[in-house]
Each structure stands twice: as C-alpha cells, then as structure tokens.
Scaffold this active site. Structure first.
Site, short mmCIF file in Angstrom:
data_model
loop_
_atom_site.label_atom_id
_atom_site.label_comp_id
_atom_site.label_asym_id
_atom_site.label_seq_id
_atom_site.Cartn_x
_atom_site.Cartn_y
_atom_site.Cartn_z
N THR A 32 0.84 -1.20 0.00
CA THR A 32 0.00 0.00 0.00
C THR A 32 0.87 1.25 0.00
OG1 THR A 32 -1.72 -1.17 1.21
CG2 THR A 32 -1.76 1.22 1.35
N SER A 34 2.04 5.23 -2.06
CA SER A 34 2.25 5.86 -3.36
C SER A 34 3.24 5.06 -4.22
CB SER A 34 2.75 7.30 -3.17
OG SER A 34 3.93 7.31 -2.39
N ASP A 85 6.16 -4.15 -1.49
CA ASP A 85 5.58 -3.03 -0.77
C ASP A 85 6.63 -1.95 -0.54
OD1 ASP A 85 3.80 -1.47 0.65
OD2 ASP A 85 3.57 -2.85 2.33
N ASP A 88 8.55 3.45 4.93
CA ASP A 88 8.81 4.85 5.32
C ASP A 88 10.28 5.06 5.65
OD1 ASP A 88 6.04 5.75 5.16
OD2 ASP A 88 5.73 4.28 6.74
N GLY A 99 3.76 2.04 7.78
CA GLY A 99 2.49 2.45 8.39
C GLY A 99 2.15 3.91 8.21
N GLY A 100 2.97 4.63 7.42
CA GLY A 100 2.65 6.03 7.16
C GLY A 100 1.27 6.20 6.55
N GLU A 107 -0.38 -5.15 6.09
CA GLU A 107 0.92 -5.30 5.42
C GLU A 107 1.78 -6.32 6.15
OE1 GLU A 107 1.45 -0.85 3.51
OE2 GLU A 107 2.33 -1.25 5.46
O1 LIG Z 1 0.80 2.22 5.58
C1 LIG Z 1 1.46 2.48 4.58
C2 LIG Z 1 2.62 1.76 4.13
O2 LIG Z 1 3.41 1.20 5.13
C3 LIG Z 1 3.45 2.37 3.02
O3 LIG Z 1 4.06 1.31 2.36
C4 LIG Z 1 4.50 3.34 3.48
O4 LIG Z 1 3.89 4.37 4.24
C5 LIG Z 1 5.28 3.95 2.30
O5 LIG Z 1 4.41 4.69 1.52
P1 LIG Z 1 4.90 5.56 0.29
O6 LIG Z 1 5.36 4.62 -0.76
O7 LIG Z 1 3.67 6.35 -0.10
O8 LIG Z 1 6.00 6.46 0.79
#
Ligand SMILES: O=C[C@H](O)[C@H](O)[C@H](O)COP(=O)(O)O
Length: 224
Positions: A32, A34, A85, A88, A99-100, A107
């Site tokens: 999950t 971006s 996946d 952060d 978990g951001g 996950e």
């Molecule tokens: O809960 C969200 C997840 O752990 C994301 O994989 C994590 O926050 C990284 O997200 P992004 O790719 O948007 O920086």
C-alpha cells in the site's frame, strides 16, 4: 529526477525482479502507498503472467481490481511466493518502519505469509538508525490513552493521528523521538503492550530485498 519518477523507476525494477518468478498459478502480494501504486500500475501491464493478487489494504484492492486483476482473500490464497511493498524508512539490516498510510497491520500479515518480501523505496527512505520517521502503532480505540502512557515510559512521544481509522476499524498513534537501536527488541516490547494491534517496525520479519531508486539508477540490497 522527481520523486515520482524515482518511484516509477523502482516500480519497474520490481517488475523485472519478480517477472522470472511468475507463472500461471502465481499469486502476488501487493502493498500500500504511493510507491506501491506505481507498482500496481506496472503490474497491470503483465497481468497475463500471473493468476491473481492479495492486497494489503482496501485501497490497494480497489486499484488492482480497477486494472482487472483478481484479488483473493489471504485465507484463500495460502502462502504467497512474493510480497512487494514500500516503506517509510529502511536501515542497513533491511529493518523497516511502515504504516505512514495506516496499512501496517495487513501489510505485516501479508509479509509474514510470503516467502520473499521485496521492499521498493526511493533514496529518501534510507537511514542508518530507524526512528526519524515517527513510528506508527495501530491500537484498539478504547486502549489509545493507556497505550500512549506506556509508550511515554519507553521514552517515546506518542501523537494521536486524528481522523484516521484503519481498514480494521482501529486508531493510530505516531511515536516521535525514538532512536531505534534495537528494532527487533522494540518490536517485541511494543507488541506486548495490551491494546496494541501492530507496530510499524518490520524487523523480526524485515525485507529480504530492498530496491532503492536513486537519481543514478536502482540499487539492490539483500539481507545477509
Ligand atoms: O501504511 C502504509 C505503508 O506502510 C506504506 O508502504 C509506506 O507508508 C510507504 O508509503 P509511500 O510509498 O507512499 O511512501
């Protein structure tokens, strides 16, 4: 190179990494966020090479289905070969903070149920010691204040992520001011606080591989 261009590059590198492992029966675990969204859009281009996917959030399930990729419940899917996946933060031992986007519990479950966890990040996520990014903790709503007090005893500064409800109907505390020198131990300690559903440390089951996008290309780190 923009951050989005780096996310796209690492998503494409992840496709090349998993492509030789796929067959008609393959079920791909999908994370999950971006960076994972870029991966999903690239995965859709090779959907003829695998059977289906397991999603780590409702948002990811919707995006996969919008591309015509079948999404299975993890209980139906059984053990997965590979999970992809974002994160952060990651450290030199491939321990992660995640978990951001508040998806940490599902996950962590999908990662645990997968033989290989491939983490895809851009270079802004690389650190020597975890904790610069506030550590997300998913809590049962009625336990929030109690858990926060327990975290203060561990020298963390918890902040309630107001307005956020996880896919599991729970709440998130973001813990600031932690310098996480022993992530495996802290992960266990936090798991033992009553009311904690999951903490965002992925250390006892960290990444097996980290693909990191930089302006000069994608670097690969493997767990030693
Ligand atoms: O809960 C969200 C997840 O752990 C994301 O994989 C994590 O926050 C990284 O997200 P992004 O790719 O948007 O920086």
């Amino acid at each position: 190179m923009t951050q989005d261009e780096m996310k796209l590059a690492v998503a494409q590198a992840a496709i090349e990494y998993i492509r030789p492992k796929l067959n008609d029966d393959s079920i791909v675990g999908v994370g999950t966020g971006s960076t994972a969204n870029f991966f999903i859009d690239e995965l859709a281009k090779i959907k003829h090479l695998f059977a289906s996917a397991v999603a780590s959030s409702d948002e990811t399930a919707k995006r996969l289905e919008a591309h015509g990729i079948e999404v299975l419940d993890l209980n139906t899917a059984g053990q997965l070969d590979v999970y992809i996946d974002g994160a952060d933060e990651f450290d030199p031992h491939l321990n992660l903070i995640k978990g951001g986007g508040a998806a940490l519990t599902r996950e962590k479950i999908v990662a645990a149920a997968s033989r290989e966890f491939v983490c895809i990040v851009d270079s802004s996520k690389q650190v020597d010691i975890l904790g610069g990014f506030p550590l997300p903790i998913e809590v049962i709503p009625m336990s929030r204040s109690y858990v926060a007090r327990e975290i203060v005893k561990l020298d963390g500064a918890p902040v309630y992520r107001e307005g956020v409800v996880t896919d599991n109907g729970n709440e998130i505390l973001d813990v600031h001011d932690l310098s996480i020198v022993n992530p495996k131990e802290l992960e266990r300690v936090l798991n033992n606080v009553v009311g904690v559903v999951t903490n965002g440390l992925f250390a006892n089951r960290g990444a097996d591989v980290v693909l990191m996008s930089t302006p000069d290309g994608v670097e690969t780190f493997k767990r030693s």
